[in-house]
Design an enzyme around this catalytic site. Sequence first.
Site, mmCIF file in Angstrom:
data_model
loop_
_atom_site.group_PDB
_atom_site.id
_atom_site.type_symbol
_atom_site.label_atom_id
_atom_site.label_comp_id
_atom_site.label_asym_id
_atom_site.label_seq_id
_atom_site.Cartn_x
_atom_site.Cartn_y
_atom_site.Cartn_z
ATOM 1 N N HIS A 1 -10.327 0.880 1.769
ATOM 2 C CA HIS A 1 -10.191 1.950 3.099
ATOM 3 C C HIS A 1 -11.369 1.773 3.926
ATOM 4 C CE1 HIS A 1 -8.706 5.651 4.651
ATOM 5 N NE2 HIS A 1 -10.028 5.601 5.344
ATOM 6 N N HIS B 1 0.815 -1.267 0.063
ATOM 7 C CA HIS B 1 -0.045 -0.148 0.018
ATOM 8 C C HIS B 1 0.879 1.249 0.020
ATOM 9 C CE1 HIS B 1 -3.736 2.154 1.518
ATOM 10 N NE2 HIS B 1 -2.938 3.262 1.199
ATOM 11 N N HIS C 1 1.510 5.308 -1.609
ATOM 12 C CA HIS C 1 1.253 6.556 -2.426
ATOM 13 C C HIS C 1 2.311 7.254 -3.136
ATOM 14 C CE1 HIS C 1 -2.902 6.645 -0.919
ATOM 15 N NE2 HIS C 1 -2.054 6.103 0.346
ATOM 16 N N HIS D 1 -4.316 -0.839 5.977
ATOM 17 C CA HIS D 1 -4.031 0.097 6.991
ATOM 18 C C HIS D 1 -4.915 -0.073 8.109
ATOM 19 C CE1 HIS D 1 -7.008 2.946 5.470
ATOM 20 N NE2 HIS D 1 -6.248 3.424 4.633
ATOM 21 N N ASP E 1 1.524 2.550 3.689
ATOM 22 C CA ASP E 1 0.750 3.883 3.384
ATOM 23 C C ASP E 1 1.683 5.154 3.311
ATOM 24 O OD1 ASP E 1 -1.444 5.328 2.748
ATOM 25 O OD2 ASP E 1 -2.309 5.218 5.124
ATOM 26 N N LYS F 1 -9.136 -0.486 -5.714
ATOM 27 C CA LYS F 1 -9.194 0.130 -4.534
ATOM 28 C C LYS F 1 -10.640 0.853 -4.300
ATOM 29 C CE LYS F 1 -7.914 2.009 -0.856
ATOM 30 N NZ LYS F 1 -6.660 2.260 -0.107
HETATM 31 N N1 OTD Z 1 -4.176 8.213 4.405
HETATM 32 N N2 OTD Z 1 -3.075 10.231 3.432
HETATM 33 C C1 OTD Z 1 -3.376 9.756 2.341
HETATM 34 C C2 OTD Z 1 -4.001 8.396 2.091
HETATM 35 C C3 OTD Z 1 -4.027 7.612 3.392
HETATM 36 O O1 OTD Z 1 -6.350 6.570 3.622
HETATM 37 C C4 OTD Z 1 -5.126 6.500 3.115
HETATM 38 O O2 OTD Z 1 -4.579 5.605 2.250
HETATM 39 C C5 OTD Z 1 -3.067 10.331 1.226
HETATM 40 O O3 OTD Z 1 -2.223 11.554 1.629
HETATM 41 O O4 OTD Z 1 -3.046 10.025 -0.078
HETATM 42 C C6 OTD Z 1 -3.532 9.307 4.680
HETATM 43 O O5 OTD Z 1 -3.528 10.021 5.678
HETATM 44 ZN ZN ZN Z 2 -3.154 5.195 1.679
HETATM 45 ZN ZN ZN Z 3 -6.772 4.340 2.872
#
Ligand code: OTD
Ligand code: ZN
Ligand code: ZN
Length: 352
Positions: free
Chosen positions: A139, A16, A18, A177, A250, A102
Site C-alpha cells: 500500500h 487485490h 477484501h 492500486h 480492491d 502485505k
Molecule cells: N482502500 N478501503 C479498504 C482498503 C483499501 O487501501 C486499501 O487497500 C478497506 O476498507 O479495507 C480502501 O479504501
Molecule cells: Zn485494498
Molecule cells: Zn491499500
Amino acid sequence: MSTTTRLTLRRPDDWHLHLRDDEMLKGILPSTSENFGRAIIMPNLVPPVVSAKDAKAYRERIMAALPEGHDFTPLMTLYLTETTDPQDVAEAAKSGLISAVKLYPAGATTNSQSGVRDFENVSNVLEKMAEIGLPLCVHGEVTDADVDIFDREAVFIDRILDPMRKRFPQLKVVMEHITTKDGVDYAKSGGDNLAATITTHHLIINRNDILVGGIKPHFYCLPVAKREEHRLALVAAATSGSPRFFLGTDSAPHRDERKVCGCGCAGIFTAINTMSCLAHVFENEGALDQLEAFTSLNGPAFYGMAANERTIELVKCDAPVEFPSHIHTGDGSVTVFDPGFPLHWKAINNPS
Ligand code: OTD
Ligand code: ZN
Ligand code: ZN
C-alpha cells in the site's frame, strides 16, 4: 466497420480483494467467486492476519462460506508487522498457504494500525522474501501529517519504495492500486520484479466525481481518486497490454451506515460488476483485445502461476445489464459501485 459483441477470455483473477469475515464474508463472497477464479485476499481484518496460523484459519472460513458449485481459490496473504517472523513467512510460502505478504504503512488505510512504522524493523522479513521469491504487496502511501493526501502516493515512491527496491533488488514488489501517473511511470521503469495493480473504480472516477455537486461517500476510497490526468494515465497503462499492469479490484465493502455518516469509511464495492465496467472502459479505448491480458494473464504470470484453464464470455447486450444497487448481507447493506453509465457487457461464467 465490424464491432465486437462477444469475447472469450480466460477466467479472470482479482489480485487485490477484501473479503472481510463472518456475515459480511458470507454476503459478499459470491460476487467474487461467481466471476473470478482466484483472488489475493487482503489480511486487514480486525485483528489482522499476521501469522501462518491466522491465514490457515481465515482460508478455512472463506472456503466454508463458498457457495456450492463455485470454483474459486483464495490466495492468502500475511499482514507484515514489525514483529513478523521471517521463518513463519518462509514456511507458509513453502507449504503454498500464502502467495504474498502485505505491507501497510501504519495508519495508511482501513485497519492499518498494526502496520509498519520503522522500515528497518522489517528488513529481515524482506530479505527472506527476496531470497525465496515471495511477492510483497505494497500500500504505497506515506502517512506523514504534513503530506497532502493527494500527494501521498508520489511521495511514498520517492521516500520509501525506491530506496527499498534499491536495497532489495531481488524482491518482487506489487504496487497495489496505483492512482497516479507517477505510479504508472515508476511501475514502467522497474525491471521484471516490479508490477502494479489497478482498480476498476480508479479507471472510472476522478476526484471531481467525489466532490462536485455534493460529497459522494460511495466514491471515497484510499488511495483517494486523483485528477483526471492521472485517471487517463491509469487507463492508458491498463489498456496498453504491458505485463506490468493487472487487475486488483480492491473491492472493499463497508455497510452503508459506515459509509454515509460524519466520518465515513474508505472503500468501494466493485466485485459484482467489475467485468462489465472493465469491458466498457476497454471498448471505449478500442482495446478490448487487451482486456484478457489485464484481467487474466499478466497477474498469474507475475505471481508465477498458470492462467486459469476455464474461460468466460463477455457479450454485448442492447439493453443495459442490471446489477443490484445493494448487496444485503447479514451485517447490513452494501452499496454496489455505480460507474455513472449504463453497462452493456454481460459476463457469462459457464459458456457451453
Ligand atoms: N482502500 N478501503 C479498504 C482498503 C483499501 O487501501 C486499501 O487497500 C478497506 O476498507 O479495507 C480502501 O479504501
Ligand atoms: Zn485494498
Ligand atoms: Zn491499500
